[in-house]
Write a protein that holds these residues in place. Structure first.
Motif, PDB file in Angstrom:
ATOM      1  N   ALA A  28     -21.885 -44.886 -14.245  1.00  0.00           N
ATOM      2  CA  ALA A  28     -22.072 -43.532 -14.753  1.00  0.00           C
ATOM      3  C   ALA A  28     -21.338 -43.412 -16.091  1.00  0.00           C
ATOM      4  O   ALA A  28     -20.422 -44.189 -16.381  1.00  0.00           O
ATOM      5  CB  ALA A  28     -21.508 -42.531 -13.739  1.00  0.00           C
ATOM      6  N   GLU A  29     -21.725 -42.448 -16.895  1.00  0.00           N
ATOM      7  CA  GLU A  29     -21.094 -42.252 -18.207  1.00  0.00           C
ATOM      8  C   GLU A  29     -19.575 -42.143 -18.106  1.00  0.00           C
ATOM      9  O   GLU A  29     -18.857 -42.635 -18.963  1.00  0.00           O
ATOM     10  CB  GLU A  29     -21.649 -41.005 -18.896  1.00  0.00           C
ATOM     11  N   ASP A  30     -19.082 -41.511 -17.036  1.00  0.00           N
ATOM     12  CA  ASP A  30     -17.640 -41.343 -16.852  1.00  0.00           C
ATOM     13  C   ASP A  30     -17.066 -42.349 -15.852  1.00  0.00           C
ATOM     14  O   ASP A  30     -15.957 -42.170 -15.354  1.00  0.00           O
ATOM     15  CB  ASP A  30     -17.308 -39.914 -16.416  1.00  0.00           C
ATOM     16  N   GLY A  31     -17.802 -43.415 -15.607  1.00  0.00           N
ATOM     17  CA  GLY A  31     -17.348 -44.432 -14.663  1.00  0.00           C
ATOM     18  C   GLY A  31     -16.150 -45.206 -15.191  1.00  0.00           C
ATOM     19  O   GLY A  31     -15.786 -45.094 -16.360  1.00  0.00           O
ATOM     20  N   PHE A  32     -15.540 -45.985 -14.291  1.00  0.00           N
ATOM     21  CA  PHE A  32     -14.413 -46.802 -14.738  1.00  0.00           C
ATOM     22  C   PHE A  32     -14.300 -48.086 -13.928  1.00  0.00           C
ATOM     23  O   PHE A  32     -14.815 -48.204 -12.821  1.00  0.00           O
ATOM     24  CB  PHE A  32     -13.095 -46.025 -14.723  1.00  0.00           C
ATOM     25  N   HIS A  85     -12.213 -46.681 -18.856  1.00  0.00           N
ATOM     26  CA  HIS A  85     -12.993 -45.481 -18.556  1.00  0.00           C
ATOM     27  C   HIS A  85     -14.109 -45.271 -19.568  1.00  0.00           C
ATOM     28  O   HIS A  85     -13.867 -45.291 -20.769  1.00  0.00           O
ATOM     29  CB  HIS A  85     -12.071 -44.257 -18.522  1.00  0.00           C
ATOM     30  N   GLY A  86     -15.311 -45.043 -19.045  1.00  0.00           N
ATOM     31  CA  GLY A  86     -16.482 -44.811 -19.881  1.00  0.00           C
ATOM     32  C   GLY A  86     -17.178 -46.117 -20.216  1.00  0.00           C
ATOM     33  O   GLY A  86     -16.591 -47.190 -20.184  1.00  0.00           O
ATOM     34  N   ARG A  87     -18.446 -46.008 -20.527  1.00  0.00           N
ATOM     35  CA  ARG A  87     -19.255 -47.214 -20.765  1.00  0.00           C
ATOM     36  C   ARG A  87     -18.777 -48.041 -21.954  1.00  0.00           C
ATOM     37  O   ARG A  87     -18.844 -49.270 -21.919  1.00  0.00           O
ATOM     38  CB  ARG A  87     -20.722 -46.843 -20.938  1.00  0.00           C
ATOM     39  N   THR A  88     -18.256 -47.402 -22.992  1.00  0.00           N
ATOM     40  CA  THR A  88     -17.765 -48.153 -24.149  1.00  0.00           C
ATOM     41  C   THR A  88     -16.571 -49.016 -23.750  1.00  0.00           C
ATOM     42  O   THR A  88     -16.493 -50.198 -24.107  1.00  0.00           O
ATOM     43  CB  THR A  88     -17.397 -47.203 -25.304  1.00  0.00           C
ATOM     44  N   ALA A 121     -21.661 -43.103  -7.629  1.00  0.00           N
ATOM     45  CA  ALA A 121     -21.638 -41.790  -8.269  1.00  0.00           C
ATOM     46  C   ALA A 121     -22.875 -40.997  -7.879  1.00  0.00           C
ATOM     47  O   ALA A 121     -23.060 -39.871  -8.319  1.00  0.00           O
ATOM     48  CB  ALA A 121     -21.586 -41.949  -9.792  1.00  0.00           C
ATOM     49  N   HIS A 125     -19.617 -45.062  -9.801  1.00  0.00           N
ATOM     50  CA  HIS A 125     -18.519 -44.256 -10.330  1.00  0.00           C
ATOM     51  C   HIS A 125     -17.379 -45.181 -10.722  1.00  0.00           C
ATOM     52  O   HIS A 125     -16.763 -45.007 -11.769  1.00  0.00           O
ATOM     53  CB  HIS A 125     -18.034 -43.241  -9.295  1.00  0.00           C
ATOM     54  N   SER A 126     -17.115 -46.189  -9.870  1.00  0.00           N
ATOM     55  CA  SER A 126     -15.992 -47.077 -10.169  1.00  0.00           C
ATOM     56  C   SER A 126     -16.130 -48.410  -9.457  1.00  0.00           C
ATOM     57  O   SER A 126     -16.834 -48.540  -8.453  1.00  0.00           O
ATOM     58  CB  SER A 126     -14.667 -46.431  -9.758  1.00  0.00           C
TER      59      SER A 126
END
Length: 149
Positions: A42-46, A64-67, A124, A130-131
């Motif tokens: 997810a975009e806010d995954g980690f 944290h986050g895709r980047t 997620a 999600h993680s």
């Protein structure tokens, strides 16, 4: 026996969203498919691999986050020549799956290393992670460093 993607799965085959996502994650890593792996989150995954401070995450806060997840790939996963997953058991509950086993990493110099641990994946919803949190000990893994067979 390994599937076509280098996953040695001895655990239950019972479907569960988080377990299914964990297997998709392992397949992407074993194939060396960064884009597919990052897209699972997810975009806010980690990602916390390993959980806590390490050479990949000195502060121990996770990526944290895709980047940041993509940067973790470049720092950690891309350094391997090949990665195999040997999963002995899998426990799914709620929106998570905890897989027990080891990750065998083959390095470009002909050596390999085993990280035994518990690898926890949390869904997620919507087919995304999600993680991913990996509980393994760096010193124990480094003690297995050897020339590959």
């Amino acid at each position: 026996m390994a599937d076509e993607d280098g996953i040695f799965w001895s655990a239950t085959e019972e479907p569960h969203p988080a377990r299914d996502l964990s297997r998709a994650s392992m397949r992407a890593v074993a194939r060396g498919d960064k884009q597919a792996w990052v897209a699972l989150f997810a975009e806010d995954g980690f990602v916390a691999d390993p959980v806590g401070p390490s050479m990949f995450d000195p502060e121990g806060h996770g990526h944290h986050g895709r980047t940041a997840i993509a940067a973790f790939w470049d720092t950690a996963i891309a350094q391997a020549e090949r990665i195999e997953f040997h999963i002995a058991d899998s426990f799914a509950a709620g929106d998570e799956s905890a897989n027990v086993g080891l990750i065998r990493t083959f390095l470009g110099d002909g050596s390999c290393m085993d990280a035994e641990g518990v690898f926890v994946y949390r869904s997620a919803g919507g087919g995304l992670l999600h993680s991913m949190r990996a509980f393994w000990e760096v010193d124990r893994a480094m003690a297995t460093l050897r020339q590959a067979d």
